[in-house]
Design a protein around this motif. Structure first.
Motif, PDB file in Angstrom:
ATOM      1  N   CYS A   1       1.032  -1.236   0.089  1.00  0.00           N
ATOM      2  CA  CYS A   1       0.241   0.113  -0.042  1.00  0.00           C
ATOM      3  C   CYS A   1       0.766   1.209  -0.078  1.00  0.00           C
ATOM      4  O   CYS A   1       0.613   2.137  -0.617  1.00  0.00           O
ATOM      5  CB  CYS A   1      -1.056   0.090   1.365  1.00  0.00           C
TER       6      CYS A   1
ATOM      7  N   GLU B   1      -5.003   1.871   1.622  1.00  0.00           N
ATOM      8  CA  GLU B   1      -5.606   0.736   2.480  1.00  0.00           C
ATOM      9  C   GLU B   1      -7.170   0.876   2.251  1.00  0.00           C
ATOM     10  O   GLU B   1      -7.775  -0.330   2.474  1.00  0.00           O
ATOM     11  CB  GLU B   1      -5.097   0.920   3.829  1.00  0.00           C
ATOM     12  N   ARG B   2      -7.822   1.832   2.355  1.00  0.00           N
ATOM     13  CA  ARG B   2      -9.247   1.948   2.417  1.00  0.00           C
ATOM     14  C   ARG B   2      -9.748   1.374   0.878  1.00  0.00           C
ATOM     15  O   ARG B   2     -10.799   0.751   1.076  1.00  0.00           O
ATOM     16  CB  ARG B   2      -9.728   3.206   2.616  1.00  0.00           C
TER      17      ARG B   2
ATOM     18  N   VAL C   1      -8.524  -0.977  -0.648  1.00  0.00           N
ATOM     19  CA  VAL C   1      -8.043  -2.521  -0.583  1.00  0.00           C
ATOM     20  C   VAL C   1      -8.934  -3.261   0.400  1.00  0.00           C
ATOM     21  O   VAL C   1      -9.676  -4.171   0.188  1.00  0.00           O
ATOM     22  CB  VAL C   1      -6.690  -3.069  -0.110  1.00  0.00           C
ATOM     23  N   ASN C   2      -9.199  -2.630   1.367  1.00  0.00           N
ATOM     24  CA  ASN C   2      -9.826  -3.288   2.806  1.00  0.00           C
ATOM     25  C   ASN C   2     -11.417  -2.930   2.502  1.00  0.00           C
ATOM     26  O   ASN C   2     -12.099  -3.655   3.186  1.00  0.00           O
ATOM     27  CB  ASN C   2      -9.184  -2.971   3.951  1.00  0.00           C
ATOM     28  N   LEU C   3     -11.564  -1.689   2.309  1.00  0.00           N
ATOM     29  CA  LEU C   3     -13.267  -1.092   2.141  1.00  0.00           C
ATOM     30  C   LEU C   3     -13.898  -1.207   1.225  1.00  0.00           C
ATOM     31  O   LEU C   3     -14.970  -0.733   0.826  1.00  0.00           O
ATOM     32  CB  LEU C   3     -13.115   0.197   2.958  1.00  0.00           C
TER      33      LEU C   3
END
Length: 237
Positions: free
Chosen positions: A8, A23-24, A26-28
């Motif tokens: 990231c 990260e958002r 990828v993760n959210l």
């Protein structure tokens, strides 16, 4: 870890965003702005629409410009700190096209000092305020049922800015254009106060734009500033 072995942090560095933003994604499952998404897809060697299907719709079909950061129902809802903080971070230019906007000095007493600091740091600072004797300014007073108040506020704005005339990099002009929008530009950010007939500027909407590339909504208003600036008259010491 992002696809293709990218972290990231590494991808964030390439596309110019904070690692937490990646990260958002990828993760959210968040969808980035189109310009950022294109950079990320190119770096990853992937199709941007496969990565973010929400971007499949055409530019013409999108309901909201990708350059729109925020929309305020009225200027009174915009904290003065928003513009002051943008100016404090300026690297290249600060441009204002208004009739008066004396609320900047009233709400932020250090505004002149802030402009002087940015000019000293190498920024171009260009301020265009309304010519109080122009027909357009006088007509605006009638339309907004403000009478000579708008003319007096234009004169007050000139009084506020005159102490900066000796500052290298600072320019002050008066204009007599029909002001469809007040424009507050700082580098690639812009606040546009859209004027509504018969309504005072503080009650009219404001949109915050961030430039994504050439030919967008941001450039439309930047070009409008340039044309108005070319018609304006320099204020001398």
């Amino acid at each position: 870890m992002v696809s293709g072995g990218w972290t990231c942090g590494a991808l964030a560095g390439v596309v110019g965003v904070d690692p937490k933003t990646v990260e958002r994604w990828v993760n959210l499952g968040r969808t980035p702005r189109r310009g950022v998404a294109l950079k990320a897809a190119e770096a990853l060697g992937e199709d941007v629409h496969e990565l973010w299907p929400a971007l499949r719709q055409s530019r013409a079909a999108r309901a909201v410009s990708p350059e729109l950061v925020a929309l305020y129902e009225q200027r009174a809802d915009v904290p003065v700190s928003v513009f002051a903080e943008l100016v404090a971070q300026a690297h290249r230019q600060v441009d204002l096209l208004v009739y008066a906007a004396v609320y900047l000095h009233e709400a932020y007493p250090r505004f002149n000092e802030l402009l002087r600091e940015r000019a000293a740091a190498g920024c171009s600072v260009r301020i265009a305020v309304g010519d109080p004797d122009s027909a357009c300014v006088q007509a605006r007073g009638v339309e907004e049922r403000f009478g000579h108040g708008i003319e007096s506020r234009c004169r007050l704005a000139l009084m506020h800015y005159r102490p900066l005339l000796a500052t290298p990099g600072f320019e002050l002009r008066t204009h007599g254009t029909t002001l469809y929008n007040s424009i507050y530009r700082v580098d690639d950010h812009m606040l546009v106060n859209a004027h509504v007939w018969g309504v005072n500027a503080y009650r009219a909407p404001v949109w915050h734009l961030r430039r994504e590339g050439p030919g967008g909504l941001f450039d439309t208003y930047a070009d409008s500033f340039a044309r108005a600036w070319d018609t304006a008259q320099a204020v001398e010491e």
